[in-house]
Design a protein around this motif. Structure first.
Motif, PDB file in Angstrom:
ATOM      1  N   VAL A 182       0.864  -1.443   0.250  1.00  0.00           N
ATOM      2  CA  VAL A 182      -0.287   0.149  -0.271  1.00  0.00           C
ATOM      3  C   VAL A 182       0.874   0.788   0.170  1.00  0.00           C
ATOM      4  CG1 VAL A 182      -2.133  -1.089   0.644  1.00  0.00           C
ATOM      5  CG2 VAL A 182      -0.579   0.353   2.339  1.00  0.00           C
ATOM      6  N   LYS A 183       1.867   1.398   0.600  1.00  0.00           N
ATOM      7  CA  LYS A 183       2.987   2.532   0.824  1.00  0.00           C
ATOM      8  C   LYS A 183       3.765   2.470  -0.354  1.00  0.00           C
ATOM      9  CE  LYS A 183       4.672   2.782   4.960  1.00  0.00           C
ATOM     10  NZ  LYS A 183       5.762   2.146   6.211  1.00  0.00           N
ATOM     11  N   GLU A 184       4.022   1.597  -1.245  1.00  0.00           N
ATOM     12  CA  GLU A 184       4.236   1.743  -3.157  1.00  0.00           C
ATOM     13  C   GLU A 184       3.031   1.981  -4.049  1.00  0.00           C
ATOM     14  OE1 GLU A 184       6.942   2.061  -4.020  1.00  0.00           O
ATOM     15  OE2 GLU A 184       6.932   1.579  -6.118  1.00  0.00           O
ATOM     16  N   GLY A 185       1.354   1.739  -3.600  1.00  0.00           N
ATOM     17  CA  GLY A 185       0.293   1.950  -4.157  1.00  0.00           C
ATOM     18  C   GLY A 185       0.620   4.145  -4.172  1.00  0.00           C
ATOM     19  N   SER A 186       0.660   4.132  -2.794  1.00  0.00           N
ATOM     20  CA  SER A 186       0.578   5.387  -2.681  1.00  0.00           C
ATOM     21  C   SER A 186       1.894   6.152  -3.410  1.00  0.00           C
ATOM     22  CB  SER A 186       0.364   5.753  -1.085  1.00  0.00           C
ATOM     23  OG  SER A 186       0.145   7.430  -0.349  1.00  0.00           O
ATOM     24  N   LEU A 187       2.655   5.702  -2.845  1.00  0.00           N
ATOM     25  CA  LEU A 187       3.972   6.385  -3.940  1.00  0.00           C
ATOM     26  C   LEU A 187       3.781   6.501  -5.377  1.00  0.00           C
ATOM     27  CD1 LEU A 187       7.070   7.698  -3.475  1.00  0.00           C
ATOM     28  CD2 LEU A 187       8.185   5.633  -3.971  1.00  0.00           C
ATOM     29  N   LYS A 188       3.597   5.358  -6.110  1.00  0.00           N
ATOM     30  CA  LYS A 188       2.916   5.486  -7.507  1.00  0.00           C
ATOM     31  C   LYS A 188       2.113   6.586  -7.755  1.00  0.00           C
ATOM     32  CE  LYS A 188       6.652   3.459  -9.000  1.00  0.00           C
ATOM     33  NZ  LYS A 188       7.461   3.873  -8.659  1.00  0.00           N
ATOM     34  N   LEU A 189       1.214   6.084  -7.588  1.00  0.00           N
ATOM     35  CA  LEU A 189       0.154   7.084  -7.830  1.00  0.00           C
ATOM     36  C   LEU A 189       0.331   8.944  -7.673  1.00  0.00           C
ATOM     37  CD1 LEU A 189      -2.646   7.320  -8.456  1.00  0.00           C
ATOM     38  CD2 LEU A 189      -1.768   5.085  -8.228  1.00  0.00           C
ATOM     39  N   SER A 190       1.234   8.850  -6.401  1.00  0.00           N
ATOM     40  CA  SER A 190       1.646  10.071  -6.714  1.00  0.00           C
ATOM     41  C   SER A 190       2.442  11.195  -7.645  1.00  0.00           C
ATOM     42  CB  SER A 190       1.965  10.436  -4.768  1.00  0.00           C
ATOM     43  OG  SER A 190       2.972  10.355  -4.497  1.00  0.00           O
ATOM     44  N   GLU A 191       3.862  10.076  -7.427  1.00  0.00           N
ATOM     45  CA  GLU A 191       4.467  10.298  -8.647  1.00  0.00           C
ATOM     46  C   GLU A 191       4.006  10.262 -10.097  1.00  0.00           C
ATOM     47  OE1 GLU A 191       8.734   8.013  -7.763  1.00  0.00           O
ATOM     48  OE2 GLU A 191       7.136   6.931  -8.127  1.00  0.00           O
ATOM     49  N   LEU A 192       3.587   9.763 -10.085  1.00  0.00           N
ATOM     50  CA  LEU A 192       3.434   9.807 -11.704  1.00  0.00           C
ATOM     51  C   LEU A 192       1.681  10.295 -11.900  1.00  0.00           C
ATOM     52  CD1 LEU A 192       3.785   5.906 -12.212  1.00  0.00           C
ATOM     53  CD2 LEU A 192       4.639   7.573 -14.127  1.00  0.00           C
ATOM     54  N   VAL A 193       0.854  10.277 -11.115  1.00  0.00           N
ATOM     55  CA  VAL A 193      -0.457  10.912 -11.344  1.00  0.00           C
ATOM     56  C   VAL A 193      -0.100  12.250 -10.671  1.00  0.00           C
ATOM     57  CG1 VAL A 193      -2.940  11.097 -10.924  1.00  0.00           C
ATOM     58  CG2 VAL A 193      -1.872   8.851 -11.145  1.00  0.00           C
ATOM     59  N   HIS A 194       0.196  13.181  -9.943  1.00  0.00           N
ATOM     60  CA  HIS A 194       1.137  14.414  -9.183  1.00  0.00           C
ATOM     61  C   HIS A 194      -0.855  14.692  -8.593  1.00  0.00           C
ATOM     62  CE1 HIS A 194       3.828  15.700 -12.595  1.00  0.00           C
ATOM     63  NE2 HIS A 194       4.110  14.300 -11.149  1.00  0.00           N
ATOM     64  N   ILE A 195      -1.387  13.356  -7.771  1.00  0.00           N
ATOM     65  CA  ILE A 195      -2.624  13.758  -7.257  1.00  0.00           C
ATOM     66  C   ILE A 195      -2.218  13.361  -5.418  1.00  0.00           C
ATOM     67  CG2 ILE A 195      -4.512  13.496  -8.566  1.00  0.00           C
ATOM     68  CD1 ILE A 195      -4.909  11.021  -7.316  1.00  0.00           C
ATOM     69  N   PRO A 196      -3.221  13.836  -4.459  1.00  0.00           N
ATOM     70  CA  PRO A 196      -2.465  13.915  -2.933  1.00  0.00           C
ATOM     71  C   PRO A 196      -2.825  12.698  -2.183  1.00  0.00           C
ATOM     72  CG  PRO A 196      -3.602  15.882  -3.056  1.00  0.00           C
ATOM     73  CD  PRO A 196      -3.884  15.102  -3.898  1.00  0.00           C
ATOM     74  N   THR A 197      -1.976  11.679  -2.123  1.00  0.00           N
ATOM     75  CA  THR A 197      -2.017  10.020  -1.553  1.00  0.00           C
ATOM     76  C   THR A 197      -2.097  10.045  -0.474  1.00  0.00           C
ATOM     77  OG1 THR A 197      -0.971   9.312  -2.351  1.00  0.00           O
ATOM     78  CG2 THR A 197      -1.715   9.363  -4.597  1.00  0.00           C
ATOM     79  N   ALA A 198      -2.093   8.721   0.325  1.00  0.00           N
ATOM     80  CA  ALA A 198      -1.264   8.728   1.656  1.00  0.00           C
ATOM     81  C   ALA A 198      -2.121   7.116   1.937  1.00  0.00           C
ATOM     82  CB  ALA A 198      -2.822   9.271   2.418  1.00  0.00           C
ATOM     83  N   SER A 199      -1.126   6.394   2.810  1.00  0.00           N
ATOM     84  CA  SER A 199      -1.302   5.055   3.049  1.00  0.00           C
ATOM     85  C   SER A 199      -1.843   4.908   4.173  1.00  0.00           C
ATOM     86  CB  SER A 199      -0.238   4.228   2.629  1.00  0.00           C
ATOM     87  OG  SER A 199       1.247   4.917   3.179  1.00  0.00           O
ATOM     88  N   PHE A 200      -2.940   3.576   4.793  1.00  0.00           N
ATOM     89  CA  PHE A 200      -2.828   3.656   6.214  1.00  0.00           C
ATOM     90  C   PHE A 200      -2.680   2.103   6.852  1.00  0.00           C
ATOM     91  CE2 PHE A 200      -5.189   7.515   5.008  1.00  0.00           C
ATOM     92  CZ  PHE A 200      -4.490   8.333   5.643  1.00  0.00           C
ATOM     93  N   GLU A 201      -2.510   1.798   7.727  1.00  0.00           N
ATOM     94  CA  GLU A 201      -2.429   0.980   8.030  1.00  0.00           C
ATOM     95  C   GLU A 201      -4.290   0.134   8.522  1.00  0.00           C
ATOM     96  OE1 GLU A 201      -1.838  -1.152  12.204  1.00  0.00           O
ATOM     97  OE2 GLU A 201      -0.646  -2.569  11.395  1.00  0.00           O
ATOM     98  N   THR A 202      -4.477  -0.969   8.261  1.00  0.00           N
ATOM     99  CA  THR A 202      -6.571  -0.853   8.007  1.00  0.00           C
ATOM    100  C   THR A 202      -7.054  -0.170   9.228  1.00  0.00           C
ATOM    101  OG1 THR A 202      -5.979  -3.233   6.794  1.00  0.00           O
ATOM    102  CG2 THR A 202      -8.088  -2.898   8.118  1.00  0.00           C
ATOM    103  N   GLU A 203      -6.680  -0.308  10.613  1.00  0.00           N
ATOM    104  CA  GLU A 203      -7.260  -0.001  12.005  1.00  0.00           C
ATOM    105  C   GLU A 203      -7.157   1.572  11.951  1.00  0.00           C
ATOM    106  OE1 GLU A 203      -9.692  -2.428  12.458  1.00  0.00           O
ATOM    107  OE2 GLU A 203     -10.572  -1.642  14.228  1.00  0.00           O
ATOM    108  N   GLU A 204      -5.673   1.492  11.215  1.00  0.00           N
ATOM    109  CA  GLU A 204      -5.236   3.658  11.471  1.00  0.00           C
ATOM    110  C   GLU A 204      -6.588   3.965  10.735  1.00  0.00           C
ATOM    111  OE1 GLU A 204      -3.157   4.332  14.408  1.00  0.00           O
ATOM    112  OE2 GLU A 204      -3.703   2.269  14.394  1.00  0.00           O
ATOM    113  N   PHE A 205      -6.562   3.794   9.907  1.00  0.00           N
ATOM    114  CA  PHE A 205      -7.412   4.257   8.738  1.00  0.00           C
ATOM    115  C   PHE A 205      -8.980   4.960   9.851  1.00  0.00           C
ATOM    116  CE2 PHE A 205     -10.933   4.189   5.886  1.00  0.00           C
ATOM    117  CZ  PHE A 205     -10.524   5.404   5.119  1.00  0.00           C
TER     118      PHE A 205
END
Ligand SMILES: O=P(O)(O)OC[C@H]1O[C@](O)(CO)[C@@H](O)[C@@H]1O
Length: 353
Positions: free
Chosen positions: A223-246
């Protein structure tokens, strides 16, 4: 970039077949430095390389039967108290990240020899480090790494498996090799599924404003890589969370404008992720579940699932950026980039896709 994503599965399968030769230099170093005498492996890496190590972590700790630590190069340079019992391994796919250069320089100033894991032999870090190994990704000329990230994850898993051969039964070893191979083959299937997903959810992806990535356990790196890839390529705000922390705060901002990607590896904790994903659909219809295929015949355990689940986000980021035609940064970003560097001057990359 799509070519690299496509190629990843076969490169990883080949690396599994050639695992003995591929891992031998690093295993030799780990044994010489005392990994069997109770030393702790500390992986120093940034961005996708950090996520690769995190994606391999559950597998590594299972087979090495001891904790493995991960830290960023920045934390290493400014905060790490060097301990004789730690075996530091400096990782950089490009071999050109200035934060890794600084971390190695600090280590060398303290009188130690630095061992690196690199994707590029002729890079600045290859010159600087006292020794280095390559992890078998081959060439990747797109800066936003996909093939490198997944093959690096696979490499860390293979190193820990090969290190454990004296401690585990032959059947356990062979089962692990089968599971790794299956997971790497699944990478290609997930890539094909991601293609279908993108076409089916075109509208959502072309207008998505904020994206959250939520998961747990072995897939925190995913999920951290998903968040990084979307932010660096698509240039939109993204974040990643552990399930329960969300659901302990970040969920309060949800509106129908949010796009959520939940990753479940089908284990009991993954079930909680699925429940939260379903509930989030009360707020946004764009709440998607990416679930590992844990059917017996596919032989893939949770700890190898990051090897293929990451493929979904790699393609999603690529497709979305390409179809939104995101090829450059804001004009003011040039001034930021003039003042702040994260790569050495020898670093070369082609266009994003
Ligand atoms: O593994 P490396 O090459 O040190 O890079 C780490 C990170 O730096 C970037 O290349 C950005 O500069 C990311 O894409 C990557 O995740």
């Amino acid at each position: 970039m799509e070519d690299y994503i496509q190629e990843t599965s076969s490169v990883m399968v080949r690396n599994i077949e050639q695992r003995k030769e591929l891992t031998k230099p690093l295993i030799g170093w780990l044994l010489k430095e005392g990994i069997r005498q109770g030393k702790t492996l500390v992986i120093v890496a940034s961005g996708s390389s950090y996520h690769a190590a995190q994606s391999a972590l559950a597998f590594m700790e299972t087979y090495m039967k001891r904790p493995v630590r991960l830290i960023t190069p920045f934390a290493f340079t400014y905060y790490e108290e060097l301990k004789e019992n730690n075996l530091y391994l400096f990782v950089s796919q490009s071999g050109s990240s200035t934060n890794v250069v600084e971390a190695i320089e600090r280590y060398q100033r303290a009188g130690y020899h630095a061992m690196a894991v690199l994707g590029k032999p002729g890079s600045a870090i290859a010159e600087l480090s006292d020794s280095y190994v390559e992890y078998g990704a081959g060439e990747e000329r797109v800066g936003y790494v996909t093939k490198g990230m997944s093959t690096l994850t696979c490499f860390f898993m293979l190193v820990s498996l090969e290190l454990s051969t004296e401690d585990i039964e032959k059947e356990v070893y062979e089962k692990a090799v089968r599971e790794l191979t299956c997971a790497c083959e699944n990478h290609h299937r997930v890539y094909l599924q991601a293609k279908e997903f993108c076409l089916a959810n075109k509208e959502t992806l072309l207008t998505m404003k904020h994206a959250f990535f939520i998961g747990c356990g072995a897939n925190m790196g995913t999920v951290k890589e998903g968040s990084l890839k979307l932010s660096e390529l698509v240039h939109i705000p993204t974040a990643s969370f552990e399930t329960e922390e969300f659901i302990h705060g970040p969920d309060l901002q949800l509106t129908p404008d949010y796009t959520l990607f939940f990753v479940s590896s089908g284990d009991p904790a993954g079930k909680r992720t699925e429940e939260i994903c379903g509930a989030a659909r009360e707020v946004t219809e764009n709440s998607f579940l990416i679930k590992a295929d844990l059917r017996e015949e596919n032989g893939t355990d949770e700890i190898v699932s990051p090897l293929y689940l990451t493929a979904f986000f790699q393609y999603l980021a690529y497709w979305t950026a390409k179809n939104r035609n995101i090829t450059t940064e804001h004009p003011l970003y040039i001034k930021f980039e003039e003042r702040i560097h994260c790569k050495t001057s020898d670093y070369e990359e082609d266009l994003p896709f």
